[in-house]
Design a protein around this motif. Structure first.
Motif, PDB file in Angstrom:
ATOM      1  N   GLU A  28       6.946 -66.582 -40.492  1.00  0.00           N
ATOM      2  CA  GLU A  28       6.826 -65.207 -40.977  1.00  0.00           C
ATOM      3  C   GLU A  28       7.066 -65.137 -42.491  1.00  0.00           C
ATOM      4  O   GLU A  28       6.339 -64.449 -43.219  1.00  0.00           O
ATOM      5  N   ALA A  29       8.066 -65.858 -42.946  1.00  0.00           N
ATOM      6  CA  ALA A  29       8.364 -65.847 -44.382  1.00  0.00           C
ATOM      7  C   ALA A  29       7.227 -66.494 -45.177  1.00  0.00           C
ATOM      8  O   ALA A  29       6.871 -66.021 -46.265  1.00  0.00           O
ATOM      9  N   LEU A  30       6.633 -67.553 -44.630  1.00  0.00           N
ATOM     10  CA  LEU A  30       5.505 -68.192 -45.302  1.00  0.00           C
ATOM     11  C   LEU A  30       4.304 -67.247 -45.382  1.00  0.00           C
ATOM     12  O   LEU A  30       3.628 -67.171 -46.412  1.00  0.00           O
ATOM     13  N   LEU A  31       4.045 -66.522 -44.292  1.00  0.00           N
ATOM     14  CA  LEU A  31       2.933 -65.561 -44.311  1.00  0.00           C
ATOM     15  C   LEU A  31       3.205 -64.438 -45.310  1.00  0.00           C
ATOM     16  O   LEU A  31       2.297 -63.995 -46.032  1.00  0.00           O
ATOM     17  N   GLN A  32       4.446 -64.004 -45.366  1.00  0.00           N
ATOM     18  CA  GLN A  32       4.825 -62.961 -46.323  1.00  0.00           C
ATOM     19  C   GLN A  32       4.651 -63.469 -47.763  1.00  0.00           C
ATOM     20  O   GLN A  32       4.146 -62.757 -48.629  1.00  0.00           O
ATOM     21  N   LEU A  33       5.040 -64.722 -47.975  1.00  0.00           N
ATOM     22  CA  LEU A  33       4.882 -65.320 -49.298  1.00  0.00           C
ATOM     23  C   LEU A  33       3.400 -65.433 -49.661  1.00  0.00           C
ATOM     24  O   LEU A  33       3.002 -65.152 -50.793  1.00  0.00           O
ATOM     25  N   GLN A  34       2.578 -65.811 -48.688  1.00  0.00           N
ATOM     26  CA  GLN A  34       1.146 -65.924 -48.942  1.00  0.00           C
ATOM     27  C   GLN A  34       0.545 -64.559 -49.299  1.00  0.00           C
ATOM     28  O   GLN A  34      -0.273 -64.439 -50.213  1.00  0.00           O
ATOM     29  N   LYS A  35       0.989 -63.505 -48.594  1.00  0.00           N
ATOM     30  CA  LYS A  35       0.505 -62.150 -48.917  1.00  0.00           C
ATOM     31  C   LYS A  35       0.947 -61.753 -50.338  1.00  0.00           C
ATOM     32  O   LYS A  35       0.183 -61.173 -51.105  1.00  0.00           O
ATOM     33  N   GLN A  36       2.171 -62.107 -50.652  1.00  0.00           N
ATOM     34  CA  GLN A  36       2.695 -61.780 -51.986  1.00  0.00           C
ATOM     35  C   GLN A  36       1.877 -62.500 -53.061  1.00  0.00           C
ATOM     36  O   GLN A  36       1.496 -61.886 -54.072  1.00  0.00           O
ATOM     37  N   ILE A  37       1.556 -63.757 -52.828  1.00  0.00           N
ATOM     38  CA  ILE A  37       0.768 -64.521 -53.816  1.00  0.00           C
ATOM     39  C   ILE A  37      -0.646 -63.966 -53.889  1.00  0.00           C
ATOM     40  O   ILE A  37      -1.233 -63.871 -54.969  1.00  0.00           O
ATOM     41  N   THR A  38      -1.215 -63.575 -52.751  1.00  0.00           N
ATOM     42  CA  THR A  38      -2.559 -63.005 -52.733  1.00  0.00           C
ATOM     43  C   THR A  38      -2.605 -61.708 -53.514  1.00  0.00           C
ATOM     44  O   THR A  38      -3.535 -61.451 -54.286  1.00  0.00           O
ATOM     45  N   THR A  39      -1.596 -60.867 -53.365  1.00  0.00           N
ATOM     46  CA  THR A  39      -1.557 -59.615 -54.123  1.00  0.00           C
ATOM     47  C   THR A  39      -1.380 -59.893 -55.620  1.00  0.00           C
ATOM     48  O   THR A  39      -1.949 -59.191 -56.448  1.00  0.00           O
ATOM     49  N   MET A  40      -0.617 -60.957 -55.934  1.00  0.00           N
ATOM     50  CA  MET A  40      -0.469 -61.327 -57.361  1.00  0.00           C
ATOM     51  C   MET A  40      -1.801 -61.817 -57.923  1.00  0.00           C
ATOM     52  O   MET A  40      -2.146 -61.539 -59.069  1.00  0.00           O
ATOM     53  N   ALA A  41      -2.567 -62.526 -57.061  1.00  0.00           N
ATOM     54  CA  ALA A  41      -3.859 -63.029 -57.527  1.00  0.00           C
ATOM     55  C   ALA A  41      -4.843 -61.900 -57.706  1.00  0.00           C
ATOM     56  O   ALA A  41      -5.652 -61.903 -58.619  1.00  0.00           O
ATOM     57  N   ASP A  42      -4.770 -60.894 -56.829  1.00  0.00           N
ATOM     58  CA  ASP A  42      -5.661 -59.742 -56.925  1.00  0.00           C
ATOM     59  C   ASP A  42      -5.347 -58.923 -58.192  1.00  0.00           C
ATOM     60  O   ASP A  42      -6.249 -58.341 -58.793  1.00  0.00           O
ATOM     61  N   LYS A  43      -4.101 -58.856 -58.595  1.00  0.00           N
ATOM     62  CA  LYS A  43      -3.710 -58.084 -59.785  1.00  0.00           C
ATOM     63  C   LYS A  43      -4.157 -58.800 -61.067  1.00  0.00           C
ATOM     64  O   LYS A  43      -4.372 -58.175 -62.080  1.00  0.00           O
ATOM     65  N   SER A  44      -4.256 -60.109 -60.995  1.00  0.00           N
ATOM     66  CA  SER A  44      -4.606 -60.858 -62.203  1.00  0.00           C
ATOM     67  C   SER A  44      -6.043 -60.757 -62.581  1.00  0.00           C
ATOM     68  O   SER A  44      -6.978 -60.460 -62.047  1.00  0.00           O
TER      69      SER A  44
END
Length: 162
Positions: A146-162
């Protein structure tokens, strides 16, 4: 007979009490022998009847039937315990495979996250990049999907903002 011999000896008849005593003792001894022979004959007759009954066809059939029933019960118990054993070993194997599969998927997810991080490395601050890598490594060690999936979502949102 022995009482008569005692009575005659009391009356002082000389030879007759001795002869009657001998005759009485012989009769008593022969009665014991007859009683012993009758008891022995009865016991032998009972043993003979028991042996004949044991080897009779009805008893042989009954013993065979009881043996077959006991064997069938034994096979049923064996079948039950074998199924229980198979279910146990299958469940054990299933959990082992599930754990190995989870570890494999966690490792793949962690590698995917690491690749995403590497692709975002130029656009991220060094401190944030290092923190995200540490978080990825921590979640992988803890086997926390669950934490890994949450981290992946967080990184994906960071990539979308960039």
């Amino acid at each position: 007979m022995l009482l008569l011999a005692e009575l005659l000896s009391w009356l002082a008849v000389p030879a007759l009490p001795d002869a009657l005593s001998q005759l009485g003792l012989a009769m008593l001894l022969s009665a014991f022998v007859v009683l012993l022979c009758v008891g022995l004959a009865g016991a032998l007759k009972m043993i003979g009847c028991t042996v004949a009954d044991y080897f009779s066809s009805s008893q042989r059939t009954r013993r065979r039937l009881l043996f077959a029933q006991a064997r069938q019960d034994q096979v049923k118990r064996l079948f039950y315990f074998r199924t229980v054993q198979l279910k146990y070993f299958n469940a054990l194997k299933r959990t082992r495979l599930l754990k190995a599969n989870n570890r494999k998927h966690i490792h793949l997810l962690s590698n995917a996250i690491n690749q995403q991080l590497m692709s975002l490395k130029p656009s991220l601050a060094a401190e944030t990049f290092k923190e995200l890598q540490q978080q990825n490594a921590r979640c992988r060690r803890q086997q926390n999907v669950e934490a890994l999936l949450q981290l992946q979502k967080q990184i994906t949102t960071m990539a979308d903002k960039s």
